[in-house]
Motif scaffolding. Structure first.
Motif, PDB file in Angstrom:
ATOM      1  N   GLY A  87       0.780  -1.227   0.000  1.00  0.00           N
ATOM      2  CA  GLY A  87       0.000   0.000   0.000  1.00  0.00           C
ATOM      3  C   GLY A  87       0.809   1.273   0.000  1.00  0.00           C
ATOM      4  N   ALA A  88       2.130   1.185  -0.170  1.00  0.00           N
ATOM      5  CA  ALA A  88       2.981   2.383  -0.166  1.00  0.00           C
ATOM      6  C   ALA A  88       2.548   3.346  -1.271  1.00  0.00           C
ATOM      7  N   ILE A  89       2.317   4.604  -0.892  1.00  0.00           N
ATOM      8  CA  ILE A  89       1.866   5.612  -1.844  1.00  0.00           C
ATOM      9  C   ILE A  89       2.993   5.975  -2.792  1.00  0.00           C
ATOM     10  N   GLY A  90       2.640   6.155  -4.073  1.00  0.00           N
ATOM     11  CA  GLY A  90       3.615   6.576  -5.066  1.00  0.00           C
ATOM     12  C   GLY A  90       4.441   5.442  -5.640  1.00  0.00           C
ATOM     13  N   GLU A  91       4.119   4.207  -5.279  1.00  0.00           N
ATOM     14  CA  GLU A  91       4.841   3.041  -5.803  1.00  0.00           C
ATOM     15  C   GLU A  91       3.869   2.155  -6.575  1.00  0.00           C
ATOM     16  N   ASP A  92       4.172   1.876  -7.828  1.00  0.00           N
ATOM     17  CA  ASP A  92       3.349   0.924  -8.571  1.00  0.00           C
ATOM     18  C   ASP A  92       3.539  -0.479  -8.023  1.00  0.00           C
ATOM     19  N   LEU A  93       4.771  -0.799  -7.651  1.00  0.00           N
ATOM     20  CA  LEU A  93       5.095  -2.069  -7.004  1.00  0.00           C
ATOM     21  C   LEU A  93       6.474  -1.916  -6.374  1.00  0.00           C
ATOM     22  N   CYS A  94       6.545  -2.021  -5.060  1.00  0.00           N
ATOM     23  CA  CYS A  94       7.830  -1.881  -4.379  1.00  0.00           C
ATOM     24  C   CYS A  94       8.771  -3.014  -4.803  1.00  0.00           C
ATOM     25  N   PRO A  95      10.017  -2.714  -5.134  1.00  0.00           N
ATOM     26  CA  PRO A  95      10.962  -3.779  -5.468  1.00  0.00           C
ATOM     27  C   PRO A  95      11.080  -4.837  -4.379  1.00  0.00           C
ATOM     28  N   SER A  96      11.087  -4.403  -3.114  1.00  0.00           N
ATOM     29  CA  SER A  96      11.222  -5.365  -2.021  1.00  0.00           C
ATOM     30  C   SER A  96       9.978  -6.243  -1.904  1.00  0.00           C
TER      31      SER A  96
END
Length: 222
Positions: free
Chosen positions: A18-27
């Motif tokens: 759910g991190a804002i501004g990330e399409d998909l977090c690498p981690s």
């Protein structure tokens, strides 16, 4: 701050955390990977396979849970940034060829989609490995969308369903990429289509592997 400003214009959030501004977090993407391979594309036995030869297949994750949700978002919502990150993480866990052409399985003719989800995954792999994308596999005729077919319908795909419209690949490895492997038929038809291209070697990479029923139990993607 830049991510938050961009989020106001193009809202995005990682589908995993759910991190804002990330399409998909690498981690987040990396944590979904439970790699499999190399195994035989058709029977998932050890290589070299005494029945099918050296059809070398790798996959990143079982086709379930969030790994499956990423495929659905990529395929039906057109989120290419997710596919790019999936490809980047796949390239980081699978062995890098010495010299290769990276080949996406083409979008089926007649598909309502205007984009090929495999092409976005390939872009991520190419970005890490530095090898060119050779998008030259073509369908010979219109086929039913594969997601609407059961296992027997998939395996009845014509032998010449795909053709190669690209250059000779002599001296290079052909890396054939798709989002999901179910029966392996489409990938195998792609392999057969590459015969005249004469690649030194062929391997197959998919993001996920489907769990399907078979006699004697459950198998991944056979």
């Amino acid at each position: 701050m830049l991510k938050y400003l961009l989020h106001l214009i193009w809202p995005s959030a990682c589908p995993v955390c759910g991190a804002i501004g990330e399409d998909l977090c690498p981690s987040c993407c990396s944590e979904l990977i439970v790699p499999s391979g190399p195994v035989c594309l058709l029977c998932e036995g050890s290589l070299p396979c005494p029945t099918h030869g050296n059809l070398e297949w790798y996959s990143a994750a079982p086709h379930g849970g969030m790994a499956r949700e990423l495929v659905l978002s990529l395929k039906y919502q057109g989120n290419g940034a997710i596919g790019l990150e999936m490809g980047i993480q796949m390239a980081s866990v699978f062995p890098k060829p010495e010299h290769a052409a990276i080949i996406p399985v083409p979008l089926h003719r007649g598909s309502p989609r205007k984009y090929n989800q495999a092409r976005w995954i390939v872009a991520g792999i190419s970005k890490v490995w530095g090898f060119p994308i050779v998008d030259k596999l073509r369908w010979n005729k219109t086929l039913s969308c594969q997601t609407s077919l059961d296992g027997s319908g998939r395996t009845e795909m014509p032998e010449n369903a795909l053709r190669w419209d690209g250059p000779c690949l002599n001296g290079r490895e052909a890396v054939i990429v798709d989002d999901v492997k179910t029966t392996g038929t489409t990938l195998y038809r792609a392999y057969r289509a590459l015969g005249e291209a004469r690649p030194d070697r062929v391997r197959f990479i998919t993001w996920s592997r489907s769990v399907v029923e078979k006699k004697g139990g459950i198998s991944f993607g056979t």
